[in-house]
Scaffold this motif. Structure first.
Motif, short mmCIF file in Angstrom:
data_model
loop_
_atom_site.label_atom_id
_atom_site.label_comp_id
_atom_site.label_asym_id
_atom_site.label_seq_id
_atom_site.Cartn_x
_atom_site.Cartn_y
_atom_site.Cartn_z
N VAL A 281 1.15 -1.24 0.03
CA VAL A 281 0.18 -0.11 -0.01
C VAL A 281 0.84 1.40 -0.13
N PHE A 284 2.82 1.84 -3.36
CA PHE A 284 1.63 2.35 -4.29
C PHE A 284 1.72 3.63 -4.46
N ALA A 346 -5.79 6.43 2.61
CA ALA A 346 -6.09 5.60 1.23
C ALA A 346 -7.16 6.19 0.49
N MET A 434 -5.65 -0.22 -3.26
CA MET A 434 -5.11 0.15 -1.99
C MET A 434 -6.13 -0.19 -0.97
#
Length: 453
Positions: A281, A284, A346, A434
């Protein structure tokens, strides 16, 4: 030179050398768009410059640690820094992107020698100076954290003012400085060499390392659809090699990855799993957002580097807070709170599908730094308390490999979800991915419990 100045100088040299790995892993994030333009690559293609570095680091860290134990940490540190200096002096002249990726892999091997060698040397340095080993280790860790924090800023300035070639050339004086300082100030190794080359190769689990890299490469190539006619064959071959790798590691006396440690320690296995998914995550954002800001936002690499700075800076600020929180509420509660916060941030990243104005970007990158700092230190502590004292060296090596696996997973998924470029539509797909990964991380840490004493 007296002991105190010599000790300070040795720690400075070790800190500089160990900082090169996190520095080079973060500087490259702001150069991906420039590399794509210079070499005519798509998003999936350019990710290999990241993947090559992490694959070599993942395999190199435990191997270099064994070599430092066998032949002496000072020798291995000097060898690693020399390898970095030579490779980075030649890399800007690479005639194609494939050789550039090879240079990144070789550079990663050189930097991978620094940290395990430094950890081994710290014991002798601390004893010579009559201080606790935790003090010099803490300084080395701070240097690593700071290097990761300033990497995007330094990378952005170098790429903006000189070009991507400067990302390699800047390592030459740094590596040489670390080499000369450690050569002058660090204690000598003494006679540590023992055994034949054949024994060394046997104990290093070369087949296991090769199988690990081959399985990851084949699965990544299948995911990125590098060779469409052979995609499913590569996936099948990667799966078979991964199974053979697991079979060998469970039976080999000195495995590259001690899978038996995971089999008998469920809490530790869950920490590794949660950390690997959480790392995907984070990366990303770390590798996807700079490309989005440059492609869709039109920002220069130098500006993007500055915009990424709050992420790393806030992670440094959040770390001591997380340490205090773990002392008061326990590791598990801090882990769960960190994942919940990660999920909220996120979700807020979805805002970037509508606007890329600087104030919004700065707030979001700063917010992402908080759960990264919290989960980084909490998973590290979770690893520590989930492993027995005699296994913590091996446990720490596998923990670091999980970070690299998470980073590789993120780069592959960016290539899959943004095959046509990192723009706001593809960013929406990446945010959705995510959120799925956040849910998986939360599920893992809800199940996790500390290992019974």
């Amino acid at each position: 030179m007296s002991n105190k100045p010599r000790t300070a100088l040795a720690i400075a040299g070790l800190s500089l050398g160990t900082a090169l790995n996190p520095l080079n892993s973060s500087m490259i994030a702001v150069a991906l768009v420039v590399l794509r333009a210079d070499f005519g690559l798509d998003v999936a293609g350019v990710t290999w410059v990241i993947t090559a570095f992490y694959l070599a680091s993942a395999a190199g860290q435990p191997v270099m640690g064994r070599l430092a134990d066998r032949f002496g940490p000072r020798r291995m540190f000097l060898l690693g820094m020399g390898l970095v200096a030579v490779t980075c002096a030649l890399a800007p002249f690479a005639p194609n992107f494939a050789l550039l990726c090879v240079a990144r892999a070789v550079m990663a091997l050189g930097t991978a020698a620094a940290y395990p060698s430094a950890v081994v040397m710290v014991g002798a340095i601390a004893a010579r100076a009559s201080v606790e080993a935790a003090r010099p280790l803490g300084r080395i860790q701070m240097a690593n954290t700071s290097a990761a924090a300033v990497g995007p800023v330094v990378g952005g300035l170098l790429v903006g003012l000189v070009g991507w070639e400067a990302l390699f050339l800047v390592n030459v004086p740094l590596a040489l400085a670390a080499l000369l300082i450690v050569r002058k100030a660090a204690p000598p190794d003494g006679s540590r060499e023992r055994g034949s080359v054949a024994e060394l190769l046997r104990d290093s689990d070369i087949p296991g390392i090769a199988a690990f890299i081959a399985a990851l490469l084949l699965v990544m190539m299948a995911a990125l659809n590098v060779a469409p006619d052979f995609r499913w064959w590569m996936l099948a071959a990667g799966t078979v090699i991964a199974a053979l790798f697991a079979w060998r590691e469970l039976r080999f006396g000195k495995p590259f990855l001690d899978l038996r440690l995971l089999g008998r320690n469920r809490p530790l296995m869950l920490v590794y799993l949660g950390f690997a998914v959480f790392s995907s995550v984070y990366y990303f954002v770390f590798f996807g957002l700079p490309q989005l800001l440059q492609e869709s936002g039109g920002y220069s690499p130098a500006v993007v580097g500055l915009l990424m700075l709050p992420l790393a800076a806030m992670s440094v600020v959040a770390t001591p807070w997380a340490v205090r929180a773990m002392g008061r509420f326990g590791v598990r509660r801090v882990l769960i709170a960190g994942v919940v916060l990660l999920t909220l941030v996120a979700a807020l990243m979805w805002l970037l599908t509508g606007t890329l104005v600087i104030p919004v970007v700065v707030v979001l990158t700063a917010l992402m730094g908080v759960p990264y700092g919290v989960l980084g230190i909490a998973t590290n502590q979770g690893m520590f308390i989930s492993s027995r004292p005699q296994e913590r060296g091996v446990a720490a090596g596998i923990y670091q490999t999980c970070r690299y696996v998470g980073a590789i997973t993120a780069t592959v998924m960016i290539g899959v979800f943004a095959s046509g470029g990192v723009h706001q539509d593809s960013w929406a797909r990446m945010v959705a991915a995510m959120l799925v990964l956040c849910a998986a991380t939360l599920a893992v840490f809800l199940v996790w419990r500390p290992r019974p004493e």
